[in-house]
Scaffold this motif. Structure first.
Motif: not given
Length: 257
Positions: A183-202
């Motif tokens: 699961k995402s940890p977002r509910k329990n932490v302060q997120v400073l940055a995330s990765v855009d999975e749509s940008s994955y190459q390949p």
């Protein structure tokens, strides 16, 4: 393998000696680095040590390296203003080290930076998951990763945080084995940055949706920051990553940048 580990031990000992010899005055603060001592992260650990030692000489702090937790206890940790978990996993620690670390973090005895393998949470190598550490990281468990490696764009979500000072609003990571958690940890932490999975190459089908990669957990007294990226030594050629790591060191150690 024994020869590789012996060489790595010599490397870290020499690195620490060089860091100390380059300082002309008492270090302003002390950093403990628990570095992964095997597997395919050795090259990252070695490159990180070179970079850390150089920064330590420039900014007058000391660095001590460990390859296991045998020396770690409450008295030992009390020497350090910052604990860097350099790709070292959250399992296989001595019980005394676990207890000392929990106190260090819970009571704010010093700061902490975790990189990459620090969230390898689950049952590995015959060890049970360290539940406290999972809670520390936002209640997550490791689920999967991208073994073929892909590039990805990291988006800063909280540019006002000191760890993101002078870090561009988005930056590219060219080679990483992005972890997937249950699961995402977002509910329990302060997120400073995330990765855009749509940008994955390949392109890959190994995705988790909301995918934080840099976060801090304000529920603990210790200043703490987790930075997922930490596999390739080429990361130290990435200006945004280097700035992020540098900022994290001085913020977590509660020092002026």
């Amino acid at each position: 393998m024994k020869a590789v580990l012996k060489l790595l031990t010599i490397f870290f000992l020499l690195s620490g000696a060089l860091a100390c010899s380059g300082q002309n005055s008492k270090p302003e603060f002390k950093v403990l680095v628990l570095a992964e001592n095997g597997g395919h992260h050795i090259l990252f650990s070695q490159r990180a040590a070179i970079w850390l030692d150089k920064l330590a000489q420039e900014r007058n702090f000391s660095v001590e390296y460990l390859q296991n937790t045998e020396k770690v206890n409450e008295k030992y940790l009390s020497q350090f203003q910052l604990f860097i978990q350099l790709d070292y996993p959250p399992y296989g620690w001595t019980k005394e080290a676990e207890t000392a670390f929990v106190k260090y973090i819970s009571e704010g005895k010093g700061g902490w930076i975790g990189l990459h393998h620090a969230t390898l949470l689950g049952e590995f190598d015959g060890f049970k998951m360290w539940d406290w550490f999972s809670d520390f990281m936002g209640g997550i468990r490791y689920k999967n990763y991208i073994p073929t490696f892909v590039s990805g764009k990291v988006n800063v979500e909280k540019s006002s945080h000191p760890v993101m000072k002078n870090v561009p609003s988005s930056f590219q990571i060219n080679q990483e084995e992005w972890y997937i958690y249950d699961k995402s940890p977002r509910k329990n932490v302060q997120v400073l940055a995330s990765v855009d999975e749509s940008s994955y190459q390949p392109e890959t089908g190994i995705k988790m949706g909301d995918h934080p990669v840099v976060w801090t957990n304000p529920a603990f007294k210790a200043r703490n920051i987790y930075i997922f990226m930490g596999h390739s030594p080429k990361l130290f050629e990435n200006e945004a990553y280097v700035q992020l790591f540098k900022n994290a060191i001085f913020w977590a150690a509660n020092q002026k940048q």
